[in-house]
Write a protein that holds these residues in place. Structure first.
Motif, short mmCIF file in Angstrom:
data_model
loop_
_atom_site.label_atom_id
_atom_site.label_comp_id
_atom_site.label_asym_id
_atom_site.label_seq_id
_atom_site.Cartn_x
_atom_site.Cartn_y
_atom_site.Cartn_z
N ALA A 135 1.73 4.49 -8.51
CA ALA A 135 2.92 5.14 -7.94
C ALA A 135 2.82 5.20 -6.42
O ALA A 135 3.79 4.93 -5.71
N VAL A 136 1.65 5.55 -5.91
CA VAL A 136 1.44 5.60 -4.46
C VAL A 136 1.58 4.20 -3.88
O VAL A 136 2.23 3.99 -2.85
N TRP A 137 0.99 3.23 -4.53
CA TRP A 137 1.07 1.83 -4.10
C TRP A 137 2.53 1.38 -4.03
O TRP A 137 2.93 0.71 -3.08
N GLY A 138 3.30 1.75 -5.03
CA GLY A 138 4.73 1.37 -5.03
C GLY A 138 5.46 1.88 -3.81
O GLY A 138 6.28 1.18 -3.23
N LEU A 139 5.18 3.11 -3.39
CA LEU A 139 5.82 3.66 -2.20
C LEU A 139 5.37 2.91 -0.94
O LEU A 139 6.18 2.58 -0.08
N LEU A 140 4.07 2.66 -0.83
CA LEU A 140 3.54 2.00 0.37
C LEU A 140 4.03 0.56 0.53
O LEU A 140 4.21 0.09 1.64
N THR A 141 4.23 -0.12 -0.56
CA THR A 141 4.56 -1.55 -0.48
C THR A 141 6.05 -1.84 -0.62
O THR A 141 6.45 -3.00 -0.49
N ARG B 216 -5.10 -1.28 -4.57
CA ARG B 216 -6.22 -0.61 -3.94
C ARG B 216 -6.22 -0.66 -2.41
O ARG B 216 -6.60 0.31 -1.77
N LEU B 217 -5.80 -1.76 -1.81
CA LEU B 217 -5.93 -1.90 -0.37
C LEU B 217 -4.81 -2.76 0.20
O LEU B 217 -4.46 -3.79 -0.39
N GLN C 73 -4.88 0.10 7.97
CA GLN C 73 -5.39 -0.11 6.61
C GLN C 73 -5.15 1.12 5.75
O GLN C 73 -5.38 2.24 6.19
N TRP C 74 -4.68 0.87 4.55
CA TRP C 74 -4.52 1.91 3.53
C TRP C 74 -5.45 1.56 2.37
O TRP C 74 -5.44 0.42 1.90
#
Length: 151
Positions: free
Chosen positions: A28-34, A81-82, A97-98
């Motif tokens: 879910a966090v990845w979806g927001l960041l990308t 992950r990154l 970098q995240w």
């Protein structure tokens, strides 16, 4: 910086790092960041954002924040992950970098690190360091709010 795919420039005059646990799965966090075009919907410091292609290494996306028009290139990516991106903006060379680390099925430790170099940075490193530090803390806070929002 010779090899931006290796991570942030730890020798840069300005480096900031923050981490925060978010009560949401890494996906879910990845979806927001990308989802770059959606950034302005949850990150009020970003005025506009667009990506013409999905984020993959080599892809470029454009965004506007703090009166800066930024074109960032994805240098490295390991979903979920990154993600590492960066590029120049008004004499500043930034690398951001995240890193997402799962802390169980519904929690993610998010670490964000960024380095800045360039003439404007070297001219006023102390003030620019504080501005970057504040910006990363705010971005993490907005990400936490968006990721933990009931759906």
């Amino acid at each position: 910086m010779d090899n931006p795919t290796a991570g942030i420039d730890r020798a840069a005059p300005v480096v900031a790092r923050h981490e925060l646990t978010i009560r949401a799965p890494a996906t879910a966090v990845w979806g927001l960041l990308t989802d770059v075009p959606a950034w302005p919907s949850w990150q009020p410091d970003i005025v506009s954002a667009r990506a013409r292609t999905p984020l993959t290494p080599g892809a470029t996306f454009h965004w506007r924040t703090a009166a800066l028009d930024i074109a960032s290139t994805v240098y490295a990516m390991e979903a979920p992950r990154l993600i590492l991106w960066g590029g120049p903006a008004q004499g500043i060379v930034a690398v951001h970098q995240w890193t997402l680390t799962s802390s169980g099925p519904a929690a993610t430790l998010v670490t964000t690190e960024e380095s800045w170099d360039g003439a404007p940075v070297r001219a006023d490193a102390a003030n620019i360091r504080q501005a970057l530090d504040d910006s990363l803390a705010q971005w993490l806070g907005h990400l936490k709010t968006a990721a933990e929002k009931p759906r």
